[in-house]
Design a protein around this motif. Structure first.
Motif, PDB file in Angstrom:
ATOM      1  N   SER A  39       0.996  -1.190   0.051  1.00  0.00           N
ATOM      2  CA  SER A  39       0.160   0.011  -0.026  1.00  0.00           C
ATOM      3  C   SER A  39       0.770   1.070  -0.201  1.00  0.00           C
ATOM      4  O   SER A  39       0.513   2.445  -0.515  1.00  0.00           O
ATOM      5  CB  SER A  39      -0.935   0.038   1.103  1.00  0.00           C
ATOM      6  OG  SER A  39      -0.120  -0.082   2.437  1.00  0.00           O
ATOM      7  N   TYR A  75       1.683   2.166  -3.553  1.00  0.00           N
ATOM      8  CA  TYR A  75       0.673   2.676  -4.160  1.00  0.00           C
ATOM      9  C   TYR A  75       0.286   4.268  -3.719  1.00  0.00           C
ATOM     10  O   TYR A  75      -0.093   4.842  -4.708  1.00  0.00           O
ATOM     11  CB  TYR A  75      -0.347   1.957  -4.006  1.00  0.00           C
ATOM     12  CG  TYR A  75      -0.435   0.295  -4.827  1.00  0.00           C
ATOM     13  CD1 TYR A  75       0.028   0.338  -5.893  1.00  0.00           C
ATOM     14  CD2 TYR A  75      -0.955  -0.743  -3.901  1.00  0.00           C
ATOM     15  CE1 TYR A  75       0.250  -0.750  -6.477  1.00  0.00           C
ATOM     16  CE2 TYR A  75      -0.724  -1.855  -4.530  1.00  0.00           C
ATOM     17  CZ  TYR A  75      -0.238  -2.214  -5.725  1.00  0.00           C
ATOM     18  OH  TYR A  75      -0.195  -3.247  -6.175  1.00  0.00           O
ATOM     19  N   THR A  76       0.563   4.267  -2.409  1.00  0.00           N
ATOM     20  CA  THR A  76       0.563   5.708  -2.028  1.00  0.00           C
ATOM     21  C   THR A  76       1.461   6.770  -2.565  1.00  0.00           C
ATOM     22  O   THR A  76       1.045   7.819  -3.060  1.00  0.00           O
ATOM     23  CB  THR A  76       0.776   5.904  -0.629  1.00  0.00           C
ATOM     24  OG1 THR A  76      -0.337   4.985   0.282  1.00  0.00           O
ATOM     25  CG2 THR A  76       0.653   7.166   0.040  1.00  0.00           C
ATOM     26  N   ALA A  89      -3.953   2.657   0.547  1.00  0.00           N
ATOM     27  CA  ALA A  89      -3.201   3.517  -0.214  1.00  0.00           C
ATOM     28  C   ALA A  89      -3.814   5.046  -0.158  1.00  0.00           C
ATOM     29  O   ALA A  89      -3.198   5.939   0.129  1.00  0.00           O
ATOM     30  CB  ALA A  89      -2.712   2.887  -1.569  1.00  0.00           C
TER      31      ALA A  89
END
Length: 531
Positions: free
Chosen positions: A109, A112-113, A137
């Motif tokens: 995550s 993706y953040t 995210a």
């Protein structure tokens, strides 16, 4: 008119003319396949999608993007498994002039953040299987105006309010006209990991997709409309995107997609059921296939040619595969920055243990540390020149300047050239490792290892296992802690929980100290000498 080049075998190969200045790749493939409206373009786990249905759904999605207020040149993050929805979203975005950013579905995550923030994505499409990570995210970003769209929601993902991709496309009318894009306009991004472990947004144009099909897929691979193709390498890789989207759509072939992980058993099932004629894999998978007790007989499949990239294919693996299936593996090298393969073996001219010769339309040079050409037979840094090169790394001028050098691109790989014109891989120019075709930053893994309460220091290097790279971590424990086998397994699990699965060290060796320079830098070359 087409230009002619002479190959090393003195065979004339036609080199296509550049695409017109006004060019949209989605429109290009839709027009190529107007007469194939009823033919299967994709077969995924849910069934077949015809070329006519593919165009209709992609154009509907283009309309849906505009209805959502997403404009041309804005970014759309795609965190999607290999189902037909990914080509629909990718082509629909291109048609609308929106820039799809295709992301690895195996990341954390936190990754993706970073991508959401770095790309300033207006929306993200996530498959149901990765939805939890994407939601986490989104919660970690500072912006709250990024829309979430779900592709193929599972039972566990349908409860929360969300936009569904199939509903958006069903409710929209097909976009009448494509965006007015040029061949050199930004079309899409792919993220490539760098030496710091931070992903780099590699920016590609509409023409780049065209060139990979015209220079490699058609003249080298020999793909044609009667082929059924299957790529174990996923669409989120530059390699997989060409294999499963650009190439087959450019000739009207049929593509088999598989959402699940490409285990030998899963690959064998598709090879037997759909009988693809072209298969794309990576060396680790080919080796695992050959060692599997479920390996199918030659007459159970219909393979005529295979391709390999991501890392060097061991000679023994290629020879054993051809002996069993009667089918050559065309080992080659490409990169996210060049979009696909630019150095490759040829059908009928395969020399296992080498990466072959330059693909017509590309030039390669081997240079020393000062940028001067090396003598034949000596190892040098690989530079490439060709029309599919990316424009830049988005928002990263330092890395862009170090990689994109005028017409030339510095690959970061080392090679040597044989007298017969074939090139032999000699490793990476830096400490980056390629494991199962994916880059691993040793520093990133080391930083996670030292977070464990038992670890004082750690260093990660690549280990050769039959020609394939595996990672080994050298670990210094804190005083009073015993180096037990159980602890080694615990450390592997510790890394797996915090990084993408392919990054964990396959082997851990406990040592009393690490070799270092006077300034405290770890001397990884000394650790490699211990192997």
């Amino acid at each position: 008119m087409e230009a002619l080049l002479e190959t090393p075998a003195n065979r004339p190969v036609s080199i296509a003319e550049p695409p017109p200045a006004q060019f949209n790749f989605a429109t290009h493939v839709f027009r190529l396949n107007e007469a194939r409206a009823s033919k299967a373009a994709y077969i995924d786990d849910a069934g077949a999608t015809s070329y006519g249905e593919l165009e209709d759904r992609a154009r509907r999605f283009a309309s849906a993007l505009h209805a959502l207020g997403i404009h041309a040149e804005e970014r759309l993050l795609l965190v999607m498994q290999d189902t037909v929805e990914l080509p629909v979203a990718f082509l629909g975005a291109l048609y609308a002039g929106v820039v799809p950013v295709v992301a690895n579905t195996l990341l954390t995550s936190a990754d993706y953040t970073y991508m959401l923030s770095h790309s300033h994505a207006r929306a993200v499409i996530a498959s149901g299987a990765v939805l939890a990570n994407v939601r986490e995210a989104l919660a970690g970003t500072e912006s709250d105006d990024c829309m979430l769209i779900v592709s193929r929601p599972t039972d566990a993902t349908t409860a929360a309010p969300q936009r569904a991709l199939h509903e958006l496309t069903d409710q929209a009318a097909p976009a009448a006209k494509p965006a007015s894009t040029g061949a050199d306009d930004i079309a899409f991004w792919l993220y490539s990991s760098g030496s710091t472990g931070k992903p780099k947004g590699t920016v590609h144009t509409h023409a780049n997709l065209y060139w990979t099909a015209e220079l490699y897929a058609k003249p080298v691979l020999g793909i044609h409309e009667d082929d059924v193709v299957f790529s174990a390498a996923k669409l989120f890789f530059a390699y997989g995107l060409g294999n499963g989207l650009t190439f087959p759509l450019s000739v009207g072939a049929t593509t088999v997609l598989m959402a699940e992980r490409p285990t030998p058993a899963a690959v064998f099932e598709r090879l037997a059921r759909h009988r693809p004629t072209i298969f794309y894999g990576v060396p680790t998978l080919y080796a695992n296939m050959l060692s599997s007790p479920q390996l199918p007989a030659r007459d159970a499949v219909a393979l005529r040619v295979c391709a390999s990239a991501g890392e060097a294919l061991p000679r023994e693996v290629g020879e054993r595969f051809t002996a069993h299936f009667g089918c050559e593996i065309l080992d080659g090298i490409g990169s996210t920055e060049m979009l696909h393969i630019f150095l490759s073996n040829r059908p009928g001219e395969v020399e296992y243990g080498t990466t072959g010769r330059p693909v017509p339309g590309y030039e390669v040079e081997l240079r020393d540390e000062t940028g001067q050409p090396v003598a034949e037979g000596e190892v040098g840094d690989l530079y490439i020149k060709g029309p599919s090169a990316a424009l830049m790394y988005w928002g990263n001028r330092e890395k862009s300047r170090a990689t994109f050098l005028g017409e030339w691109l510095r690959s970061g790989d080392k090679y040597r050239k044989l007298p017969n014109g074939c090139y032999v891989y000699a490793g990476r120019s830096d400490d980056m490792l390629k494991v199962s075709g994916q880059y691993v930053s040793p520093v990133e893994v080391e930083m996670v290892l030292v977070q464990h309460e038992a670890v004082l220091e750690a260093a990660v290097v690549g280990v050769d296992h039959g020609g394939l790279v595996k990672t080994r971590a050298f670990v210094v424990l804190k005083p009073g802690i015993a180096p037990l086998d159980m602890l080694a397994d615990e450390l592997k699990a510790f890394v797996k929980e915090r990084l993408a699965p392919h990054k964990y060290p396959r082997d851990i060796q406990f040592v009393d100290d690490l070799p270092k320079t006077a300034t405290g830098k770890i001397q990884r070359f000394k650790l490699r000498e211990l192997l």
